[in-house]
Design a protein around this motif. Structure first.
Motif, PDB file in Angstrom:
ATOM      1  N   ILE A 122       0.878  -1.172   0.000  1.00  0.00           N
ATOM      2  CA  ILE A 122       0.000   0.000   0.000  1.00  0.00           C
ATOM      3  C   ILE A 122       0.908   1.212   0.000  1.00  0.00           C
ATOM      4  N   SER A 123       1.433   1.544  -1.163  1.00  0.00           N
ATOM      5  CA  SER A 123       2.413   2.619  -1.189  1.00  0.00           C
ATOM      6  C   SER A 123       1.736   3.955  -1.441  1.00  0.00           C
ATOM      7  N   PHE A 124       2.445   5.032  -1.181  1.00  0.00           N
ATOM      8  CA  PHE A 124       1.886   6.375  -1.382  1.00  0.00           C
ATOM      9  C   PHE A 124       1.344   6.552  -2.796  1.00  0.00           C
ATOM     10  N   PRO A 125       2.191   6.303  -3.820  1.00  0.00           N
ATOM     11  CA  PRO A 125       1.695   6.568  -5.163  1.00  0.00           C
ATOM     12  C   PRO A 125       0.456   5.742  -5.461  1.00  0.00           C
ATOM     13  N   ALA A 126       0.431   4.503  -5.009  1.00  0.00           N
ATOM     14  CA  ALA A 126      -0.708   3.656  -5.334  1.00  0.00           C
ATOM     15  C   ALA A 126      -1.988   4.270  -4.806  1.00  0.00           C
ATOM     16  N   GLU A 170      -4.430   1.496 -16.140  1.00  0.00           N
ATOM     17  CA  GLU A 170      -4.547   2.771 -15.428  1.00  0.00           C
ATOM     18  C   GLU A 170      -3.172   3.280 -14.998  1.00  0.00           C
ATOM     19  N   LYS A 171      -2.334   2.333 -14.556  1.00  0.00           N
ATOM     20  CA  LYS A 171      -0.981   2.711 -14.141  1.00  0.00           C
ATOM     21  C   LYS A 171      -0.213   3.292 -15.339  1.00  0.00           C
ATOM     22  N   ARG A 183       3.383   4.425 -23.386  1.00  0.00           N
ATOM     23  CA  ARG A 183       2.203   3.891 -22.681  1.00  0.00           C
ATOM     24  C   ARG A 183       1.854   2.500 -23.225  1.00  0.00           C
ATOM     25  N   GLU A 184       1.996   2.349 -24.550  1.00  0.00           N
ATOM     26  CA  GLU A 184       1.760   1.031 -25.167  1.00  0.00           C
ATOM     27  C   GLU A 184       2.871   0.054 -24.809  1.00  0.00           C
ATOM     28  N   ARG A 185       4.119   0.561 -24.869  1.00  0.00           N
ATOM     29  CA  ARG A 185       5.278  -0.287 -24.587  1.00  0.00           C
ATOM     30  C   ARG A 185       5.205  -0.903 -23.191  1.00  0.00           C
ATOM     31  N   TRP A 186       4.817  -0.077 -22.199  1.00  0.00           N
ATOM     32  CA  TRP A 186       4.777  -0.554 -20.815  1.00  0.00           C
ATOM     33  C   TRP A 186       3.829  -1.731 -20.647  1.00  0.00           C
ATOM     34  N   MET A 187       2.877  -1.865 -21.569  1.00  0.00           N
ATOM     35  CA  MET A 187       1.921  -2.969 -21.447  1.00  0.00           C
ATOM     36  C   MET A 187       2.311  -4.139 -22.344  1.00  0.00           C
ATOM     37  N   ASP A 213       4.164  -1.752  -8.654  1.00  0.00           N
ATOM     38  CA  ASP A 213       3.241  -0.995  -7.809  1.00  0.00           C
ATOM     39  C   ASP A 213       1.965  -0.695  -8.597  1.00  0.00           C
ATOM     40  N   ILE A 214       1.183  -1.737  -8.818  1.00  0.00           N
ATOM     41  CA  ILE A 214       0.008  -1.614  -9.700  1.00  0.00           C
ATOM     42  C   ILE A 214      -1.244  -1.334  -8.863  1.00  0.00           C
ATOM     43  N   PRO A 215      -1.979  -0.273  -9.168  1.00  0.00           N
ATOM     44  CA  PRO A 215      -3.171   0.058  -8.379  1.00  0.00           C
ATOM     45  C   PRO A 215      -4.344  -0.850  -8.721  1.00  0.00           C
TER      46      PRO A 215
END
Ligand SMILES: CCCCCCCCCCC/C=C/C(=O)SCCNC(=O)CCNC(=O)[C@H](O)C(C)(C)COP(=O)(O)OP(=O)(O)OC[C@H]1O[C@@H](n2cnc3c(N)ncnc32)[C@H](O)[C@@H]1OP(=O)(O)O
Length: 396
Positions: free
Chosen positions: A24-28, A217-218, A374-378, A209-211
């Motif tokens: 449960i991190s801050f950014p999440a 969304e990340k 954004r596409e690459r990250w997925m 760190d995936i919400p």
């Protein structure tokens, strides 16, 4: 759900079981902006969300759960998602915290969120005000040391045990430090690193760190963050100097094309392993690098990941000057102190004359690079590379 999402979910589940509340991190907590929040104090609410990212101290899991729950209630209303399984400890704790808010109105939840953040920031401010020397050394950053002296604002990446890898919190801290420096009374601004590295690039644990909203969304939020981050370099109004004290990787290299001057120790190297990571260029390097060194040299770096020595980077125009490491700090700071005494308005105007014609183009390039990333990250290529790095680390 794509195979990519499945693998990430599995990984998050595993880390939740091994380490129940650490994920449960801050950014999440911040990454679920749904666009449904209230109009009346939307700004207060957004400011509060930004302040959470900059909290100096971890407020503890109980408070983080409360923030999470209020955030969800404020933006989505009462909890209506299925209760997670008994072994999904983290998501169950989050669900419980949200569910207990019952039918609390969105407006009240939003107000409670703002109040809670305000109580956290006022207690952290009073402890930082007590620190001696706070006027010279700007407090309030977790992973940066920011100082102002002799007309120079120095922003030092301060995460040496992780080779100054840039975490999500650090992206936000660097943006804040640059925005503050752009308005302070210093004449020049310097970015450097603490320890043996200048910067090892994006912190690859950002991929774990995936919400709750999932990887899409990340990726969407990361692209927005990256666009803002690089935008701060494009728009920086005063002379911006990189003091590259050691190796630079990834975004630590690509952003150098947006600096006015780059000084490097002969121990520095310049590496953009995007191909190996299944990534594509960022930091406007797809435009600045071919312009600086020609398209073929840029392709060797950005497509094939050729690592350059400091002298090679200097020969290709990415670095202004290289110094032997033994005299690097002394020589560079003597020179910068002399430069900082030049008339500030003339320096600022000269920079603008040099850079302004390019600004619009740079913003367009930045937007396109972020869209592609954004596409690459997925992509499987990217997630496999990040997981390889992280699992190698875990075995050590
Ligand atoms: C779902 C979408 C999410 C996307 C979020 C993206 C957000 C914005 C992205 C912006 C685009 C930026 C792209 C890049 O920067 S690409 C480059 C990324 N960096 C790397 O690939 C470097 C990885 N690190 C290494 O290869 C080596 O660590 C290095 C060569 C730098 C040093 O090697 P050495 O053997 O000397 O030291 P260690 O490996 O033992 O490192 C010491 C500890 O530091 C940790 N470390 C180092 N670099 C990173 C990093 N980039 N991310 C996370 N952690 C890093 C390393 O793991 C060691 O830690 P431990 O002691 O705890 O194991």
């Amino acid at each position: 759900m794509t195979e990519f999402s499945r693998r990430l979910v599995r990984r998050c589940w595993l880390s939740a079981v091994q380490n129940p509340l650490q994920v449960i991190s801050f950014p999440a907590l911040q990454l679920h902006v749904s666009g449904t929040a209230m109009r009346a104090s939307q700004e207060d609410f957004e400011n509060a969300m930004n302040q959470v990212k900059l909290l100096k101290k971890d407020p503890g899991n109980e408070v983080k759960l409360k923030l999470y729950a209020l955030y969800k209630q404020a933006t989505e209303g009462p909890c209506s998602i299925p209760k997670p399984g008994v072994f999904d400890l983290t998501n169950k704790a989050k669900w419980d915290a949200w569910n207990v808010l019952g039918n609390l109105p969105k407006e009240t939840a939003r107000q409670n969120y703002v109040d809670l953040v305000s109580s956290l920031t006022s207690s952290s401010k009073s402890s930082s005000q007590a620190k001696p020397g706070a006027d010279r050394e700007r407090q309030g950053y977790e992973n940066l040391v920011v100082t102002s002296e002799d007309g120079i604002t120095k922003i030092m990446l301060n995460r040496p045990i992780k080779k100054n890898a840039i975490s999500t919190q650090m992206y936000h801290e660097i943006m804040l430090a640059l925005k503050t420096a752009s308005k302070d009374d210093s004449t020049i601004t310097v970015l450097t690193g603490n320890g043996d590295y200048y910067c090892s690039g994006n912190d690859l644990t950002n991929f774990t760190d995936i919400p709750a909203g999932g990887v899409e969304e990340k990726a969407k939020n990361s692209a927005l963050m990256l666009r803002d981050f690089v935008g701060c370099f494009i728009d920086f109004p005063k002379p911006l100097i990189a003091v590259v004290n050691g190796p630079a990787v990834g975004i630590g290299v690509t952003t150098l094309g947006l600096f006015d001057v780059v000084y490097a120790s002969d121990k520095a190297t310049f590496h953009t392993p995007f191909g190996h990571l299944g990534l594509s260029p960022e930091g406007c390097s797809s435009y600045t690098f071919p312009k600086i060194m020609g398209p073929a040299k840029a392709a060797e770096m950005l497509i094939f990941g050729k690592k350059l020595t400091a002298r090679e980077a200097c020969a290709q125009g990415l670095v202004t000057e290289v110094f032997p490491d033994s005299i690097f700090q002394k020589e560079v700071w003597t020179r910068l102190k002399a430069y900082s005494k030049l008339p500030p308005n003339a320096m600022r105007v000269s920079k603008q004359v040099i850079r302004n014609t390019e600004k619009e183009k740079l913003h367009a390039v930045n937007a396109e690079e972020c869209r592609v990333l954004r596409e690459r990250w997925m992509s499987d290529e990217c997630i496999n590379a990040a997981m390889n790095f992280l699992s190698r680390r875990a075995k050590l």
